[in-house]
Design an enzyme around this catalytic site. Sequence first.
Site: not given
Length: 437
Positions: A96, A138, A205-206, A208, A306-307, A427
């Site tokens: 930050y 956080e 990448r994230q 689920s 979809g996915v 997303f």
Amino acid sequence: MALNFQETKLVKETIPALQKHGEHISTVFYKTMLRDHPELHNYFNTVNMHTGKQPRALTALILAFASNIVNISELVPKLERVAQKHASLNIQPDHYEIVGKYLLRAFSAVLGPSMTPDVKLAWTKAYWVMAKMLTGREAHIYREFESWKGWRKFMIYSKKNETLEGNIVSFTLKPVDGKPLPSFMPGQYVTLRITVPGMKWAQLRQYSLSDAPSYDHYRITVKRDQGSNWDYVGSRDDAMTVSSAASSASDSSIGSVQPCRPGIVSNSLIDEFHEGDTIELTHPAGSFCLNTDMDNSMPLVLISAGVCVAPLFSMLDTVVEKRINRPVSWIQASRHDAPFQAQVESIAKKLPRMRTKFFKSRLSDSDVLSYTSTFDNDFLSLTAEDLYLSNGSSEYYICGPEKFMQQASNHLQRHGVKPERVQFEIFSVGSFEMKLD
């Protein structure tokens, strides 16, 4: 470091000029910051940097925050989503410091003489009010992670095609250290890190989690990106994202960002990573989740496309695992094969209070913006009973491309469902909030 009345006034007076030159701010800010701190490339999604989506995200967030600075409580749910993503990426307070320095420098370049010492002080305070809110939250999330700090190695235990086309693949992942895994809230995600040949920086990448919590494995479900659109609907393409509304125009001026194809991580996972290979993950995180600890008997309506079915299947799988006694309605759109359909139908046979609806829809694909299909046309077969519209306490979880979620929510609102009973999973990078009619 709260702002006084005059400082708040100075901030609000300069917002229009900053919004007008938002693209220039984004370009200058990221270009100079990454030039001086190239190590930060390891926190960014290369595709989103190349398209210009990521560079717009932080600028738009701070401007949105400043616009609502006298009503900060209204922003708490949105900032929670940001804090969860930052925690999943191991963002630290010193990041930050760096971001604030270069962002305010970019503001000064745009405002010129209007960036008086008083205006600069006001914007510095505004930035740090937001930063302190995020770092404080956080820090709390990191404490919840307990002993799992940063990256942890996982082995690909198995790969399974979830569609006949083979374009959606589930990966079962087991920790290399063999230690038990923490539980997670169904609907949450993990950040994955791999090295891609030809790419200078690590790729994050994230994804689920797509089944119920287990002490010995996690599962993610990945869709091949055909490159029809820069948005990928299967992974969370935010990296070091403080998310906000953003356009998708390409920006070649972000100096050292490498041009690359869409889906570089998802496609690499499907094509290049095999059983026995290792990847790295961070602790599960995310604010889109089903609280299974509460004693809740209200109907649960799960709507996916979809996915993006992945987090909702985790919810359904957990309901079954924990024997939660709730009426469930499963509504799933797909353009071709519906991932997990066989498993869902098997579960439905065992749950007498479960409804299922599967249908074909072009709104389930990432190239949805090129189509004019509407949610209402696709859902003509749905009844009030399918959506539990007669129950004023029904809960709705929606996950899919943004247009799909917008139209799903609008459909529900037209039938009397209050917005607070509807949750979304967003997303795409830059989506600070859903834009509804």
